[in-house]
Design a protein around this motif. Structure first.
Motif, PDB file in Angstrom:
ATOM      1  N   ASN A 136      -1.026  -2.240  -3.143  1.00 15.92           N
ATOM      2  CA  ASN A 136       0.244  -1.536  -3.342  1.00 15.92           C
ATOM      3  C   ASN A 136       1.171  -2.314  -4.263  1.00 15.92           C
ATOM      4  OD1 ASN A 136      -0.410   0.651  -1.766  1.00 15.92           O
ATOM      5  ND2 ASN A 136       0.596  -0.128   0.072  1.00 15.92           N
ATOM      6  N   THR A 193       5.115   3.759  -0.491  1.00 13.90           N
ATOM      7  CA  THR A 193       4.324   4.982  -0.580  1.00 13.90           C
ATOM      8  C   THR A 193       4.887   5.816  -1.725  1.00 13.90           C
ATOM      9  OG1 THR A 193       5.807   6.080   0.983  1.00 13.90           O
ATOM     10  CG2 THR A 193       3.777   5.114   1.892  1.00 13.90           C
ATOM     11  N   LEU A 199      -0.627   5.458  -5.060  1.00 15.83           N
ATOM     12  CA  LEU A 199      -0.049   5.027  -3.786  1.00 15.83           C
ATOM     13  C   LEU A 199      -0.354   6.039  -2.687  1.00 15.83           C
ATOM     14  CD1 LEU A 199       3.507   3.745  -4.847  1.00 15.83           C
ATOM     15  CD2 LEU A 199       1.590   2.343  -4.049  1.00 15.83           C
TER      16      LEU A 199
END
Length: 251
Positions: free
Chosen positions: A43, A177, A112
């Protein structure tokens, strides 16, 4: 890499964080899933690739048999520290804080994880809520618009470093996210409200004004993100979060 206890800056149930010269080293407990460590690393790199000026991932390694991430260290003070020592300028700090969040949310990183899917998993995993309440929360979540903006997931002043030149850098991308910006704002609101309702209200007013977002729209996300936070099983926060979930009863 040898770590000294004198360099320890953060301790959590699942990790220890050290500052070593030009690096921050996160050392995770052996019980922490290997997949979670690599997911955080991935990430972080995905956010790096958007061009946002964040601390870069240097290395994924093992230290004394524990997985660890080595991340670039940014000099400066946290915005949280600056807000505490200079409360007279809280509105300016908060305005800069919101501007940074909006700049992040302008970016997209298609690889993501999806925020709505993550929130659904968190709600489904809760045992503290009965099936009826989980169903109500999932139904509300499913009705909310799906967007693809970068959402930090833990955006609060302790994760914003202000350098000597005044430049701000956002750290700790473990929970990032892609999703709805107002959901991320709702999370930030709750993080403020845990400590100061006054600061939470100031934040929400500025976010909605600067992003031209109706306050009611952000508030619709509050029971959802409050429920998701219950997954952390933090007894100190449980009663506070349950009150926000109960807001559904009179919305």
């Amino acid at each position: 890499m040898k770590l000294e206890k004198s360099n320890l800056i953060v301790t959590r149930s699942y990790k220890e964080v050290y500052q070593c010269e030009d690096s921050i080293v996160k050392v995770f407990a052996k019980s922490h899933p290997k997949s979670a460590v690599f997911n955080e690393a991935l990430n972080t790199v995905r956010v790096e690739e958007t061009g946002l000026a964040i601390p870069k991932l240097k290395e994924v390694t093992q230290i004394d048999g524990k997985w660890a991430l080595v991340i670039e260290h940014k000099d400066g003070k946290t915005l949280e520290e600056m807000m505490k020592v200079d409360p007279a300028n809280i509105e300016k700090y908060m305005s800069d804080f919101v501007d940074m969040q909006l700049a992040i949310q302008e970016k997209q990183a298609p690889m993501l994880n999806d925020l709505k899917e993550k929130l659904a998993r968190q709600i489904n995993s809760l045992t503290v809520l009965d099936a009826t309440r989980r169903y109500e929360l999932r139904t509300r979540l499913e009705s909310m618009p799906k967007h693809t903006k970068i959402c930090h997931g833990d955006y609060n002043p302790s994760n914003v470093i202000v350098g000597k030149n005044g430049k701000m850098t956002v750290v700790d991308w473990a929970h990032v996210t892609q999703g709805n910006a107002s959901a991320d704002a709702a999370m930030t609101y709750l993080l403020f409200a845990l400590k100061s309702q006054e600061n939470a209200d100031l934040y929400l007013n500025l976010f909605c004004k600067k992003s031209d977002t109706p306050k009611q729209y952000v508030q619709q996300w509050l029971p959802i993100v409050a429920a998701a936070q219950l997954e952390k099983d933090n007894e100190l926060e449980k009663d506070f979060l349950m009150k926000w979930i109960d807001v559904m009863d009179y919305q």
